[in-house]
Design an enzyme around this catalytic site. Sequence first.
Site, PDB file in Angstrom:
ATOM      1  N   LYS A   1      14.776  33.090  13.388  1.00 12.14           N
ATOM      2  CA  LYS A   1      15.556  31.858  13.572  1.00 12.14           C
ATOM      3  C   LYS A   1      15.564  31.048  12.280  1.00 12.14           C
ATOM      4  CE  LYS A   1      14.717  30.927  18.431  1.00 12.14           C
ATOM      5  NZ  LYS A   1      13.779  30.360  19.382  1.00 12.14           N
TER       6      LYS A   1
ATOM      7  N   GLN B   1       9.422  26.629  21.228  1.00 12.80           N
ATOM      8  CA  GLN B   1       9.440  28.052  21.581  1.00 12.80           C
ATOM      9  C   GLN B   1       8.632  28.314  22.858  1.00 12.80           C
ATOM     10  OE1 GLN B   1      11.214  30.560  20.010  1.00 12.80           O
ATOM     11  NE2 GLN B   1      10.485  31.842  21.676  1.00 12.80           N
TER      12      GLN B   1
ATOM     13  N   ASP C   1      18.383  23.923  22.942  1.00 14.54           N
ATOM     14  CA  ASP C   1      18.164  25.039  23.859  1.00 14.54           C
ATOM     15  C   ASP C   1      18.881  24.795  25.198  1.00 14.54           C
ATOM     16  OD1 ASP C   1      16.921  27.375  23.178  1.00 14.54           O
ATOM     17  OD2 ASP C   1      14.880  26.591  23.359  1.00 14.54           O
TER      18      ASP C   1
END
Length: 298
Positions: free
Chosen positions: A54, A98, A121
Amino acid sequence: MTEKIIDGKEISSEIREKIKKFSDVLKKESGRTPGLAVVLVGENPASKVYVKNKIEKTKEVGFNSIEHKLDEDVSEEELLSVVDKLNNDDEIQGILVQLPLPKHINSDLVLDTIKPIKDVDGFHAENVGKLWSGLDSLVPCTPLGCSILLKKLSSDLSGKNAVIIGRSNIVGKPMAALLLGMNATVTIAHSRTKNIEELVRSADILVAAVGIPEMVKGNWVKKEAIIIDVGINRIEREGKRILVGDVDFEECMKNSSKITPVPGGVGPMTIACLLLNTLFTSYKQFGKQEIKLSDIFE
Ligand code: NAD
């Protein structure tokens, strides 16, 4: 590769190129650079690889990438205070924590602490509610990537039967909302569903997001179905560690009209969509005319 195989690697690379162009314009017009913060707790090897990837791709499109690494035993309070600082940092437009988080931390609380406008997200309850209400929102990256692949194949899914296997908040449920928005008739199957094979046979579009290696067999699949395989499973075969999806690729490819491979299908689309979400929210946060998916694909 045949035309049957949906090349997520190539499509995601085209999307990242477009993001880079929009990012250059935004930087020039606003004098500011979008910043994406990734918070990684602990040493989960899969998460570390994913985060590294990422960060690399974030820099490639010209965004600032900020990483916060925290120890496995970090307290919930400390993690919440990191999120709070990022919420109030004008240099940061997107925050990603995460998952999975260690068991002593309440993940729902952490995700709901992220400011909805920085929730790239798309897991905050406000964004989830907006998605289901058909309102403009930040959409979870993996299902967003799947919907982009489907839109490339057919812009209107009216009258099509879509079956999703898996009802997680990360993939299955938001995927259902997106498919409804594309006018498909949607069924979600899960661990308690009976006659799953029969359901799958009715699918014009199948999205498999289960986490069971090669669960969907060739004879479960209707001829000409479009298959989107979200699963990422590490297995051992002929002495080698390999990645396979939730769909038996070789068998299902024979019947389907289009199918995503694993790896190289949905996976690369997820990161591209994280960058897309960061771009969209940066336009908003920098007070510029908002842009949408249709602007990217013009
Ligand atoms: P999850 O474990 O949260 O959810 C799995 C779902 O599958 C559950 O809703 C469960 O009800 C259902 N399920 C379990 N056993 C079943 C069975 N026998 N029959 C029918 N349904 C069953 O998983 P998730 O986070 O949604 O991820 C699913 C898969 O997708 C995993 O392999 C994961 O690694 C992968 N994934 C890939 C990406 C990507 O970027 N490609 C992103 C997220 C997840």
